[in-house]
Design a protein around this motif. Structure first.
Motif, short mmCIF file in Angstrom:
data_model
loop_
_atom_site.label_atom_id
_atom_site.label_comp_id
_atom_site.label_asym_id
_atom_site.label_seq_id
_atom_site.Cartn_x
_atom_site.Cartn_y
_atom_site.Cartn_z
N LYS A 1 -20.85 -2.32 58.62
CA LYS A 1 -21.41 -1.48 57.55
C LYS A 1 -22.90 -1.80 57.50
O LYS A 1 -23.28 -2.97 57.61
N ARG A 2 -23.71 -0.77 57.31
CA ARG A 2 -25.15 -0.98 57.25
C ARG A 2 -25.74 -0.20 56.08
O ARG A 2 -25.35 0.93 55.83
N ILE A 3 -26.70 -0.83 55.39
CA ILE A 3 -27.47 -0.15 54.35
C ILE A 3 -28.94 -0.43 54.60
O ILE A 3 -29.31 -1.46 55.16
N TYR A 4 -29.77 0.50 54.18
CA TYR A 4 -31.21 0.39 54.37
C TYR A 4 -31.89 0.59 53.02
O TYR A 4 -31.62 1.57 52.32
N PHE A 5 -32.79 -0.33 52.68
CA PHE A 5 -33.56 -0.25 51.44
C PHE A 5 -35.04 -0.43 51.75
O PHE A 5 -35.41 -1.09 52.73
N TYR A 6 -35.88 0.15 50.90
CA TYR A 6 -37.32 -0.06 50.97
C TYR A 6 -37.75 -1.07 49.92
O TYR A 6 -37.28 -1.03 48.78
N ASP A 7 -38.69 -1.96 50.29
CA ASP A 7 -39.28 -2.86 49.30
C ASP A 7 -40.50 -2.18 48.70
O ASP A 7 -40.78 -1.00 48.98
N ASP A 8 -41.24 -2.88 47.86
CA ASP A 8 -42.39 -2.29 47.17
C ASP A 8 -43.54 -1.91 48.10
O ASP A 8 -44.40 -1.12 47.73
N ASP A 9 -43.58 -2.50 49.31
CA ASP A 9 -44.62 -2.16 50.28
C ASP A 9 -44.20 -1.01 51.19
O ASP A 9 -44.94 -0.64 52.10
N GLY A 10 -42.98 -0.49 50.99
CA GLY A 10 -42.50 0.58 51.86
C GLY A 10 -41.90 0.06 53.15
O GLY A 10 -41.64 0.84 54.07
N ILE A 11 -41.68 -1.26 53.25
CA ILE A 11 -41.04 -1.82 54.44
C ILE A 11 -39.54 -1.57 54.32
O ILE A 11 -38.94 -1.81 53.28
N GLU A 12 -38.96 -1.06 55.40
CA GLU A 12 -37.52 -0.78 55.40
C GLU A 12 -36.76 -2.02 55.88
O GLU A 12 -37.12 -2.63 56.89
N TRP A 13 -35.71 -2.37 55.15
CA TRP A 13 -34.86 -3.52 55.45
C TRP A 13 -33.45 -3.02 55.68
O TRP A 13 -32.90 -2.29 54.86
N GLU A 14 -32.85 -3.42 56.80
CA GLU A 14 -31.46 -3.08 57.11
C GLU A 14 -30.60 -4.31 56.85
O GLU A 14 -30.92 -5.40 57.32
N PHE A 15 -29.52 -4.13 56.11
CA PHE A 15 -28.56 -5.20 55.85
C PHE A 15 -27.26 -4.82 56.52
O PHE A 15 -26.74 -3.71 56.31
N ILE A 16 -26.73 -5.72 57.37
CA ILE A 16 -25.56 -5.44 58.18
C ILE A 16 -24.42 -6.38 57.80
O ILE A 16 -24.62 -7.59 57.72
N GLU A 17 -23.25 -5.80 57.56
CA GLU A 17 -22.03 -6.59 57.36
C GLU A 17 -21.11 -6.31 58.54
O GLU A 17 -20.68 -5.16 58.75
N TYR A 18 -20.84 -7.33 59.35
CA TYR A 18 -19.92 -7.17 60.47
C TYR A 18 -18.50 -7.33 59.97
O TYR A 18 -18.20 -8.20 59.16
N LEU A 19 -17.62 -6.50 60.49
CA LEU A 19 -16.22 -6.51 60.09
C LEU A 19 -15.34 -7.20 61.12
O LEU A 19 -14.12 -7.17 61.01
N THR A 20 -15.96 -7.82 62.12
CA THR A 20 -15.25 -8.52 63.18
C THR A 20 -16.13 -9.65 63.70
O THR A 20 -17.35 -9.61 63.56
N ARG A 21 -15.49 -10.64 64.30
CA ARG A 21 -16.24 -11.72 64.96
C ARG A 21 -16.36 -11.46 66.46
O ARG A 21 -17.09 -12.15 67.15
N ASN A 22 -15.64 -10.48 66.96
CA ASN A 22 -15.62 -10.15 68.38
C ASN A 22 -16.96 -9.55 68.80
O ASN A 22 -17.34 -8.48 68.32
N PRO A 23 -17.70 -10.22 69.71
CA PRO A 23 -19.02 -9.72 70.10
C PRO A 23 -18.99 -8.33 70.73
O PRO A 23 -19.90 -7.54 70.51
N GLN A 24 -17.95 -8.01 71.50
CA GLN A 24 -17.88 -6.67 72.10
C GLN A 24 -17.73 -5.60 71.03
O GLN A 24 -18.34 -4.54 71.12
N GLN A 25 -16.94 -5.89 70.01
CA GLN A 25 -16.79 -4.92 68.92
C GLN A 25 -18.07 -4.85 68.08
O GLN A 25 -18.48 -3.76 67.68
N ARG A 26 -18.70 -6.00 67.82
CA ARG A 26 -19.96 -5.98 67.06
C ARG A 26 -21.02 -5.15 67.75
O ARG A 26 -21.86 -4.53 67.09
N ASN A 27 -21.02 -5.16 69.08
CA ASN A 27 -22.03 -4.45 69.85
C ASN A 27 -21.57 -3.08 70.32
O ASN A 27 -22.20 -2.46 71.16
N HIS A 28 -20.48 -2.58 69.75
CA HIS A 28 -20.00 -1.23 70.07
C HIS A 28 -20.76 -0.23 69.20
O HIS A 28 -20.85 -0.39 67.98
N TYR A 29 -21.31 0.78 69.83
CA TYR A 29 -22.07 1.80 69.10
C TYR A 29 -21.35 3.13 69.21
O TYR A 29 -21.15 3.64 70.31
N GLU A 30 -20.95 3.64 68.09
CA GLU A 30 -20.25 4.92 68.05
C GLU A 30 -21.25 6.05 68.28
O GLU A 30 -22.40 5.96 67.90
#
Length: 139
Positions: free
Chosen positions: A108-137
């Motif tokens: 799951k990913r969310i993106y927020f802007y701080d007061d300077d307009g810098i975009e920050w992405e926060f990622i929650e992985y739902l698996t520990r498997n590196p192949q699944q973490r690096n799978h891009y739909e």
């Protein structure tokens, strides 16, 4: 040893504003050190990685405004967190602006802007498997 990112260095308009944004999103991040040389700066993070934040150097020329994804420079910073909903809740309550949200099979990913307009992405992985973490739909 595997290589990893130790820190990211950012220049911001207001140090306290950015430290507040980061500590709101991730309360476990602590100020490791701060100081002043020609400008104020701060390292905030964990024992193994951190964000190096500094205010702009004094300069006689006007600062150029950058448009993310169009001009050269940092577009966003991605940070792994345990729970994106909790991060979104804290940032929303604090008045920060959400840009977008993405849900995928293994993260799951969310993106927020701080007061300077810098975009920050926060990622929650739902698996520990590196192949699944690096799978891009396909989007």
């Amino acid at each position: 040893m595997n290589a990893y990112v130790e820190h990211v260095n950012l220049t911001v308009k207001n140090l306290e504003s950015t430290v507040l944004f980061i500590s709101t999103a991730m309360p476990e991040f602590q100020v490791r050190h701060q100081g002043t040389d020609t400008k104020r700066w701060c390292h905030i993070g964990t024992d193994s990685s951190y964000l190096a934040i500094q205010e702009r150097e004094p300069k006689s020329k006007p600062h150029v405004v950058r448009t993310p994804y169009f001009d050269v420079g940092v577009n966003h910073i991605g940070l792994v967190v345990d729970n994106v909903e909790e991060v979104a809740q804290r940032l929303t309550v604090a008045g920060y602006r959400k840009n977008m949200e993405r849900r995928e099979a293994f993260r799951k990913r969310i993106y927020f802007y701080d007061d300077d307009g810098i975009e920050w992405e926060f990622i929650e992985y739902l698996t520990r498997n590196p192949q699944q973490r690096n799978h891009y739909e396909a989007t």
